[in-house]
Design an enzyme around this catalytic site. Sequence first.
Site, mmCIF file in Angstrom:
data_model
loop_
_atom_site.group_PDB
_atom_site.id
_atom_site.type_symbol
_atom_site.label_atom_id
_atom_site.label_comp_id
_atom_site.label_asym_id
_atom_site.label_seq_id
_atom_site.Cartn_x
_atom_site.Cartn_y
_atom_site.Cartn_z
ATOM 1 N N ASN A 109 -8.915 -1.067 -37.253
ATOM 2 C CA ASN A 109 -8.467 -1.578 -38.555
ATOM 3 C C ASN A 109 -9.594 -2.380 -39.178
ATOM 4 O OD1 ASN A 109 -6.670 -2.335 -40.675
ATOM 5 N ND2 ASN A 109 -6.358 -4.327 -39.686
ATOM 6 N N SER A 138 -13.924 -7.888 -41.068
ATOM 7 C CA SER A 138 -13.964 -7.605 -39.622
ATOM 8 C C SER A 138 -13.358 -6.239 -39.347
ATOM 9 C CB SER A 138 -13.119 -8.628 -38.851
ATOM 10 O OG SER A 138 -13.422 -9.951 -39.235
HETATM 11 C C1 GAR Z 1 -9.588 -3.691 -48.018
HETATM 12 O O1 GAR Z 1 -10.233 -4.845 -48.476
HETATM 13 C C2 GAR Z 1 -9.063 -3.912 -46.619
HETATM 14 O O2 GAR Z 1 -9.845 -4.763 -45.833
HETATM 15 C C3 GAR Z 1 -7.739 -4.552 -46.919
HETATM 16 O O3 GAR Z 1 -7.231 -3.866 -48.036
HETATM 17 C C4 GAR Z 1 -8.320 -3.402 -48.814
HETATM 18 C C5 GAR Z 1 -8.127 -1.931 -49.074
HETATM 19 O O4 GAR Z 1 -8.991 -1.443 -50.039
HETATM 20 N N1 GAR Z 1 -6.874 -4.469 -45.784
HETATM 21 C C6 GAR Z 1 -5.948 -5.378 -45.486
HETATM 22 O O5 GAR Z 1 -5.755 -6.374 -46.142
HETATM 23 C C7 GAR Z 1 -5.166 -5.058 -44.224
HETATM 24 N N2 GAR Z 1 -4.380 -6.181 -43.832
HETATM 25 P P1 GAR Z 1 -9.254 0.118 -50.184
HETATM 26 O O6 GAR Z 1 -7.882 0.783 -50.322
HETATM 27 O O7 GAR Z 1 -10.051 0.249 -51.427
HETATM 28 O O8 GAR Z 1 -9.971 0.578 -48.972
#
Ligand code: GAR
Length: 321
Positions: A109, A138
């Site tokens: 993740n 992370s």
């Molecule tokens: C990313 O910043 C990821 O780290 C976060 O959501 C975003 C997705 O962006 N994930 C979380 O918060 C998981 N708990 P994306 O759809 O453009 O990849």
Amino acid sequence: MADRARVAVFISGTGSNMAALLYASKMPDCPYRIVLVASNNPQSPGLDLARAEGVATFSLSHRGMGRAEHDAAMDQAVLSAGANFIALAGYMRILSPDMVKRWEARMLNIHPSLLPKYPGLDTHARAIAAGDSHAGTSVHLVTDVLDGGELLGQVEVAITPTDTPQSLAARVLAAEHQLYPRVLASYVARGSDPRFLLRRIRNLALDLPETYERESHGSAGFRVGTEKSGKFFAYFSDRHHGTPYISLLVKCGSMDELENLVEAQPHIYHKPAYYGASGWIGIILNRADTDWDLVSDWLQRSWRAVAPARLTRLIDAADSF
Ligand code: GAR
């Protein structure tokens, strides 16, 4: 490239991390490929991109479904796509303990904070409110502790005096696009790294009673018994005699069993040069989906075949309780 790891990516929204993983997979020498993009939100823009790029997609809204039931449907799609790893990329659902267990050590993740700081939501606002000099991102293995599994990689992102949660999120996202493909690539490549594989075999072999390591013809070997009269029950073989295999050699029950296994499951077993003729079978380790329970069972079986009776008697007595 031979036998690239097959990765399913789970998204819920934009899917820009999925896009970063996908484009990195098109670079020469990338050890993984994306075989499925799956979402709990049929409207995820990331699904359109995946389709346009010719990647298989699956979507199923979680609304009105139990968690375990939804996870089982996602899992079925992953299995049908033949994936051996899952990369969560902005997948905004907590997974059921069963699903996490099934994909233990094979599910990663990405989380937008410097874990262990700020698990959960609103990470950027929390970092700014705390007056932190740096935020970050992370990549970690998924366990049943929310955002709590082993850390595989991090990037720090400086917080500027004028940052808002939105401006910080955009910069963290840019860092994520650099980090995730690299961490995923090196994680899946561990499966063909002889040092990693030998460490794993060593841990399993030396966990058995009265065992020690001794080199044999340049390979690591493992013996049971005393230093003087011990016998080999396993060898670690790194692409010997022109084979492409990194394998564990263990004692097979009979030549018939050996020949049958190699014929029926040539992706798992091979007949090693020289050793094969004396009843040692090779279990291929440099594959995308090595079954470590099977490896462990074989080590125990081989240990038992050569261990002195005083040790096997002890084990049998313990087993009968
Ligand atoms: C990313 O910043 C990821 O780290 C976060 O959501 C975003 C997705 O962006 N994930 C979380 O918060 C998981 N708990 P994306 O759809 O453009 O990849």
